[in-house]
Write an enzyme that holds these catalytic residues in place. Structure first.
Site, short mmCIF file in Angstrom:
data_model
loop_
_atom_site.label_atom_id
_atom_site.label_comp_id
_atom_site.label_asym_id
_atom_site.label_seq_id
_atom_site.Cartn_x
_atom_site.Cartn_y
_atom_site.Cartn_z
N SER A 199 0.79 -1.23 0.00
CA SER A 199 0.00 0.00 0.00
C SER A 199 0.82 1.28 0.00
CB SER A 199 -0.93 0.02 1.21
OG SER A 199 -0.20 0.03 2.42
N HIS A 227 -5.20 -4.70 -1.59
CA HIS A 227 -5.12 -3.59 -2.55
C HIS A 227 -5.15 -4.08 -4.00
CE1 HIS A 227 -4.37 -0.37 0.38
NE2 HIS A 227 -3.80 -1.33 1.08
N LYS A 257 -12.05 -1.56 0.01
CA LYS A 257 -11.27 -0.73 -0.91
C LYS A 257 -11.95 -0.71 -2.27
CE LYS A 257 -7.10 -1.25 1.82
NZ LYS A 257 -7.72 -1.88 2.98
#
Length: 407
Positions: A199, A227, A257
């Site tokens: 990240s 991610h 996310k």
């Protein structure tokens, strides 16, 4: 009597002196642009009069305000309820949860999947439930992986970031050490754990090489796709993009996310999921994921698989990276996360402030979140940013960079 409490004022002063004190800054909505408020402590926040572009969110596909995703959450709240009401092993398991898990397993190419209340809970719960003898962990793995290893009380061997050769040498060293102690390396349970997309650096783990090393020593591989989920092949992650479903025993990720919701998941064999249902304390002793969150994630996953959001995101990433590099900025990473590395923490803060003054929100990340000398701005476009938004971001970088003396 002695005060055996905690000197919180000194702690806060130390954070302030080191430029490390952070504060909450509310925004009116989660999207590619919004109205922000200055940090106000416990007081009622007051929103700015000017709207700002957001290039700092993990809402990669921009689906938090997608009408289809919102409708799925609203309908589920009306028909199923706003909360699960109990652990899923009691009465908190619903058909909405099962539908989400079916879709996740389909995308991840596994027997089953299990939804947790957060990605953090998924990592901690899985590692502590498995109780591996040894975990081989990338040095930049997420805090939830680090904490999972600590809570499990497992021996943790840290290998160099995204370095499969160093991982292989650590595996060999461990095997030789056990043999030297007249032990049997095959009697130990070994788990290799890595993020797929990191990240803060935007780097992508060399998963095929990691799997090769694991195969050579009989270790299991666990990949956190927090991610990456929703952004790669068929709405999957890097595991799917590289066709490694049969070589990665445990796949994790978040729903918070790219999937625009809340919660986490683990995907793997039917036996793995059954064990987690019984032994993962963060699953067993937590109220189930809220049904509207599960429904929103299901719909977002469907949109990610069948819509054009992924393609728009990667177009924006390429445009933004090209523009930043052409100005002379040092842009790291191989993913949708574009760290613009400045080096000096003071310069990074000044650059972020200058960009914010020009109506664009990009955070400065500095030590201890990143190593000394690598302070950076973490730039992240969304699929819902249009061409003018990308240009505005680049223009803000150019003007602020010149003002700070970085260009």
């Amino acid at each position: 009597m002695a005060d055996r409490g905690f000197d919180l004022e000194d702690r806060l002063e130390a954070l302030e002196e080191d430029d490390l004190k952070r504060a909450l800054s509310p925004v009116d909505r989660v999207a590619e642009r919004g109205y922000f408020a200055e940090p106000s402590g416990g007081e009622l926040p007051v929103l700015d009069s000017e709207e700002a572009l957001v290039f700092a969110s993990n809402n990669y596909l921009g689906l938090t305000d997608d009408q289809r995703v919102q409708d799925a959450a609203r309908q589920t709240a009306a028909t199923v309820g706003t909360g699960a009401g109990a652990s899923r092993l009691v009465t908190g398991d619903t058909m909405v949860h099962r539908d989400l898990e079916r879709l996740l397993a389909e995308v991840k190419g596994t027997d089953r999947a299990l939804a947790f209340s957060s990605g953090y809970a998924a990592n901690v719960g899985t590692i502590t439930a498995l109780e591996p003898d040894v975990v081989f962990s990338d040095e930049l793995n997420h805090a939830s992986i680090v904490d999972g290893c600590r809570l499990a009380g497992t021996e943790t061997v840290v290998y160099d970031h995204c370095d499969a050769a160093n991982l292989r040498s650590k595996l060999e060293e461990r095997a030789e050490r056990v043999r030297g102690d007249d032990g049997d390396p095959d009697a130990e349970s070994w788990l290799i754990v890595t993020d797929s997309v990191f990240s803060m650096d935007g780097t992508v783990a060399p998963l095929a090489e990691i799997c090769d090393a694991a195969d050579a020593f009989g270790a299991w591989v666990m990949v956190d796709e927090a991610h990456a989920t929703g952004l790669y092949a068929n709405g999957g992650g890097v595991v799917q993009a590289e066709g490694l479903e049969d070589r990665v025993q445990i796949q994790l990720g978040t729903l918070s996310k790219a999937l625009a919701s809340q919660g986490g998941y683990v995907a793997g064999s039917a036996e793995l999921i059954e064990c987690l249902c019984n032994d993962a304390r963060s699953f067993v002793f937590s109220t189930g994921l809220a049904p509207p969150a599960a429904a929103a994630a299901s719909e977002a996953l469907h949109v990610a698989r069948h819509g054009g959001a992924r393609e728009r995101l990667w177009e924006n990433v390429a445009h933004l990276r090209d523009g930043l590099e052409s100005m002379g900025f040092d842009v790291w990473g191989d993913s949708q996360i574009l760290p613009v590395v400045v080096g000096d923490r003071t310069d990074a803060i000044a650059l972020a402030d200058g960009i914010r003054e020009r109506g664009v929100v990009v955070p400065a990340i500095r030590p201890p979140s990143v190593p000394a000398g690598t302070s950076r701005l973490r730039v992240v476009p969304m699929a819902t940013h249009d061409r003018d938004d990308i240009i505005a971001c680049l223009e803000a970088f150019r003007a602020a960079g010149e003002e700070v003396g970085l260009l």
